[in-house]
Design an enzyme around this catalytic site. Structure first.
Site, PDB file in Angstrom:
ATOM      1  N   SER A  64     -91.711  -7.620  70.374  1.00  0.00           N
ATOM      2  CA  SER A  64     -90.661  -6.595  70.376  1.00  0.00           C
ATOM      3  C   SER A  64     -89.799  -6.566  71.626  1.00  0.00           C
ATOM      4  O   SER A  64     -88.779  -5.860  71.658  1.00  0.00           O
ATOM      5  CB  SER A  64     -91.277  -5.211  70.161  1.00  0.00           C
ATOM      6  OG  SER A  64     -91.713  -5.074  68.830  1.00  0.00           O
ATOM      7  N   LYS A  67     -86.205  -7.264  71.118  1.00  0.00           N
ATOM      8  CA  LYS A  67     -85.287  -6.232  70.623  1.00  0.00           C
ATOM      9  C   LYS A  67     -84.247  -5.845  71.677  1.00  0.00           C
ATOM     10  O   LYS A  67     -83.158  -5.384  71.334  1.00  0.00           O
ATOM     11  CB  LYS A  67     -86.082  -5.009  70.164  1.00  0.00           C
ATOM     12  CG  LYS A  67     -86.998  -5.312  68.972  1.00  0.00           C
ATOM     13  CD  LYS A  67     -87.970  -4.166  68.682  1.00  0.00           C
ATOM     14  CE  LYS A  67     -88.916  -4.526  67.548  1.00  0.00           C
ATOM     15  NZ  LYS A  67     -89.931  -3.480  67.292  1.00  0.00           N
ATOM     16  N   TYR A 191     -85.564 -11.425  61.762  1.00  0.00           N
ATOM     17  CA  TYR A 191     -86.416 -10.533  62.560  1.00  0.00           C
ATOM     18  C   TYR A 191     -87.738 -11.198  62.954  1.00  0.00           C
ATOM     19  O   TYR A 191     -88.146 -11.158  64.121  1.00  0.00           O
ATOM     20  CB  TYR A 191     -86.677  -9.249  61.773  1.00  0.00           C
ATOM     21  CG  TYR A 191     -87.614  -8.297  62.474  1.00  0.00           C
ATOM     22  CD1 TYR A 191     -87.212  -7.605  63.616  1.00  0.00           C
ATOM     23  CD2 TYR A 191     -88.910  -8.089  61.999  1.00  0.00           C
ATOM     24  CE1 TYR A 191     -88.078  -6.745  64.265  1.00  0.00           C
ATOM     25  CE2 TYR A 191     -89.774  -7.226  62.645  1.00  0.00           C
ATOM     26  CZ  TYR A 191     -89.351  -6.556  63.781  1.00  0.00           C
ATOM     27  OH  TYR A 191     -90.218  -5.712  64.428  1.00  0.00           O
ATOM     28  N   TYR A 243     -92.390   2.926  72.319  1.00  0.00           N
ATOM     29  CA  TYR A 243     -92.762   3.654  71.103  1.00  0.00           C
ATOM     30  C   TYR A 243     -93.174   5.087  71.451  1.00  0.00           C
ATOM     31  O   TYR A 243     -92.511   5.751  72.232  1.00  0.00           O
ATOM     32  CB  TYR A 243     -93.868   2.907  70.338  1.00  0.00           C
ATOM     33  CG  TYR A 243     -93.593   1.441  70.184  1.00  0.00           C
ATOM     34  CD1 TYR A 243     -92.431   1.003  69.543  1.00  0.00           C
ATOM     35  CD2 TYR A 243     -94.447   0.476  70.712  1.00  0.00           C
ATOM     36  CE1 TYR A 243     -92.157  -0.358  69.403  1.00  0.00           C
ATOM     37  CE2 TYR A 243     -94.183  -0.876  70.581  1.00  0.00           C
ATOM     38  CZ  TYR A 243     -93.038  -1.284  69.926  1.00  0.00           C
ATOM     39  OH  TYR A 243     -92.762  -2.613  69.799  1.00  0.00           O
ATOM     40  N   VAL A 261     -96.155  -6.369  71.250  1.00  0.00           N
ATOM     41  CA  VAL A 261     -97.585  -6.404  70.922  1.00  0.00           C
ATOM     42  C   VAL A 261     -98.239  -7.733  71.284  1.00  0.00           C
ATOM     43  O   VAL A 261     -99.455  -7.882  71.152  1.00  0.00           O
ATOM     44  CB  VAL A 261     -97.850  -6.068  69.436  1.00  0.00           C
ATOM     45  CG1 VAL A 261     -97.432  -4.633  69.132  1.00  0.00           C
ATOM     46  CG2 VAL A 261     -97.166  -7.055  68.502  1.00  0.00           C
TER      47      VAL A 261
END
Length: 309
Positions: A64, A67, A191, A243, A261
């Protein structure tokens, strides 16, 4: 700026007894094989000097953290119009929650949860085939890091594709609300591949340097984004980058950051340095446990928290 190597070495030595703590992200089968006792750290200051320790030159799956780079790309292509499709608020929910999406009409809370990043992938896909969009993302990351060797780990991409049922659900849900405009399989192909980019801590810290230097890459001299856009990306990283653990990370570390992760975290000390850490064991929020500790120690020793010393 002072020599940070003694600080980085000290952090590494202090954390050695804790290496292996946390839980590796075994729900992505390829990540389950990673040695949980790995640890890398790299700090690149705005003068281009690199300070590192541990496994800082071993590639890992950035997941992630990608992103941040796709958000930067999408803002470059579409500008502020992207906020019609994705919000800018902290989620307070799990990174792959579907409940919030339904409650809010299919519009993801922010670009750093899975649904938001999938919506950003849809924006990058505009006018491209999936292969072209993936190529554009990889070229952009190579440009940021000034390193042509950065590549996608195909085994991780396959692993994500084979087990990404929740992401397929999120994407189909958003498609039903008109948030996604391309076929779900195409969007998720982009993605999954962006998440499977493999980088070392050194490469990752270099790639985030433009956010520490007001939109410029001080090593290459390239202007990546405007000063205002760099500030706004940093703001989103601070409020949404971890998050539902984002508030705790801001409280303990006080730096804009984005976790993945795979156990990596990219953190930014505006005006000072870009920092990358890697320790595969995750805490209950899906963020690197030992990596977060390393960044907390670094912020304490340097006084880099954006909230003051």
């Amino acid at each position: 700026m002072t020599d940070l190597q003694p600080v980085v070495d000290e952090i590494y030595e202090a954390l050695k007894p804790r290496l292996g703590e946390g839980r590796v992200a075994d729900y992505i089968p390829q990540l389950a094989h990673v040695d949980p006792k790995k640890f890398g750290m790299a700090v690149v200051d705005v003068e281009g000097r690199v300070f590192r320790a541990g496994d800082s030159d071993e590639p890992f799956s950035i997941q992630s953290i990608s992103k941040v780079f796709t958000l930067t790309l999408a803002l470059g292509k579409h500008g502020e119009a992207i906020w019609n499709r994705v919000g800018r608020e902290p989620s307070g929910s799990s990174f792959n929650s579907i409940v919030q999406l339904e409650h809010e009409g299919g519009k993801p809370r922010n670009p750093f949860i899975n649904a938001g990043a999938i919506a950003v992938s849809d924006l990058i896909l505009a006018g491209h085939t999936p292969r072209e969009a993936i190529g554009e993302i990889v070229r952009f990351v190579r440009f940021l890091a000034d390193d042509e060797t950065i590549a996608i780990d195909p085994a991780v991409a396959r692993s994500e594709q084979a087990t990404g049922f929740r992401n397929f659900a999120l994407a189909n849900f958003m498609r039903s609300f008109g948030i996604l405009t391309h076929p779900v399989e195409h969007v998720l192909g982009v993605y999954f591949h962006q998440c499977a980019i493999a980088m070392t801590c050194t490469q990752l810290a270099r790639s985030g340097l433009f956010l520490a230097a007001a939109g410029h890459n001080p090593i290459t001299g390239h202007l990546v984004v405007s000063k205002q856009r760099a500030r706004r990306i940093n703001a989103l990283m601070l409020t949404c980058g971890h998050y539902d653990g984002s508030g705790d990370f801001a409280y303990r570390v006080g730096l804009p950051g984005k976790s993945g992760v795979g156990g990596g975290i990219l953190a930014v000390a505006p005006g000072k340095a870009s920092v990358a850490v890697w320790a595969p064991g995750l805490n209950e929020n899906g963020n690197s446990l030992v990596g977060s500790l390393a960044l907390e120690m670094l912020a304490n020793r340097t006084g880099w928290s954006v909230f003051g010393q």
